[in-house]
Design an enzyme around this catalytic site. Structure first.
Site, short mmCIF file in Angstrom:
data_model
loop_
_atom_site.label_atom_id
_atom_site.label_comp_id
_atom_site.label_asym_id
_atom_site.label_seq_id
_atom_site.Cartn_x
_atom_site.Cartn_y
_atom_site.Cartn_z
N ASP A 150 120.34 81.05 67.15
CA ASP A 150 121.01 80.64 67.35
C ASP A 150 122.36 79.59 67.12
O ASP A 150 122.13 79.01 65.57
CB ASP A 150 120.11 79.01 68.02
CG ASP A 150 121.28 78.50 69.40
OD1 ASP A 150 121.89 77.99 69.10
OD2 ASP A 150 119.76 77.32 69.62
N ARG A 152 124.48 77.48 67.96
CA ARG A 152 125.17 76.49 68.62
C ARG A 152 125.84 74.85 67.49
O ARG A 152 124.61 74.86 66.80
CB ARG A 152 124.64 75.73 70.03
CG ARG A 152 124.60 76.63 70.47
CD ARG A 152 123.72 76.80 72.02
NE ARG A 152 122.17 76.75 71.72
CZ ARG A 152 121.56 76.15 72.58
NH1 ARG A 152 122.11 76.07 74.10
NH2 ARG A 152 120.14 76.60 72.50
#
Ligand SMILES: [Zn+2]
Ligand SMILES: [Zn+2]
Length: 237
Positions: A150, A152
């Site tokens: 991930d 983000r």
């Protein structure tokens, strides 16, 4: 109830020539307009980030400026799910459910962040899908392509909330990483509100991987305990 024109002018004026230090996740508010939708009457706020060059938006219900406990959803763009209705993920379900909950509450905000495919971009996400078609899970596929599971970052989200002068939030999420990243960026989270999406034959593996490998909280319990728990176990906080 919505943001009044005088307040909109004030917010945009305050954002003009704004630049903060460190500069890595700065955003500027450039416009706010009405956004009537199938879910109700909203307003849409446009932000530009001089750092990532992206156009982020916030969908706002009510006058959330200077408010505490604002019901908040932070959504990352997913073209295949949000627009095409892909069943590979639960993004669209989460997006629509969040808008419905905010409408029901009569006040709240949904940030629509331009970090497609957990921030690896659309083409890389599709390459990862191709690997998943061969049997790899979402985490393994990202790692094989040289990405983190991930990528983000919620610094921009924290800044957008700050630009709207939101004092504290109740966050619609199952993602503990989002809780501690936002908290580390100075966002005051008063409560975690679970977002429960029914499992289907298509998204089952995806949701199970989220729970097993990314620590997602898929129960329906809403209270401060899990916020405190996540923050206590975060070595980065
Ligand atoms: Zn800034
Ligand atoms: Zn998605």
């Amino acid at each position: 109830m919505k943001l009044a024109l005088s307040k909109i002018k004030e917010l945009i004026e305050a954002s003009k020539d704004h630049q903060c230090d460190p500069y890595d996740c700065c955003v500027q508010l450039v416009g706010i307009a009405d956004l009537p939708s199938q879910f109700g009457e909203f307003q849409i706020c446009a932000f530009v980030s001089p750092c990532d060059g992206k156009e982020h938006t916030a969908i706002v219900k009510g006058d959330i400026v200077e408010k505490e406990n604002v019901l908040t959803r932070i959504h990352s763009e997913c073209l295949t799910g949000d627009v095409m209705g892909s069943k590979r993920c639960d993004c669209r379900d989460q997006l629509l459910e969040s808008l419905k909950l905010i409408q029901k509450e009569g006040e709240g905000v949904l940030l629509y962040l331009r970090q497609e495919g957990r921030n690896i971009g659309l083409t890389e996400k599709i390459r990862a899908y191709a690997l998943q078609d061969q049997g790899y899970d979402t985490v393994e596929a990202n790692l094989l392509l040289g990405w983190e599971p991930d990528e983000r970052d919620y610094g921009v989200a924290a800044h957008i909330l700050r630009s709207l002068h939101i004092k504290s939030i109740r966050l619609l999420t199952n993602n503990p990483d989002k809780l501690w990243q936002l908290s580390n960026h100075g966002v005051v989270i008063k409560e975690r509100v679970p977002l429960i999406i029914p499992t289907t034959e298509y998204n089952r593996t995806y949701l199970e991987t989220k729970a097993r490998k990314s620590g997602h909280l898929l129960g329906d319990k809403a209270d401060m305990r899990d916020v405190k728990e996540v923050l206590a176990h975060s070595h980065k906080s």
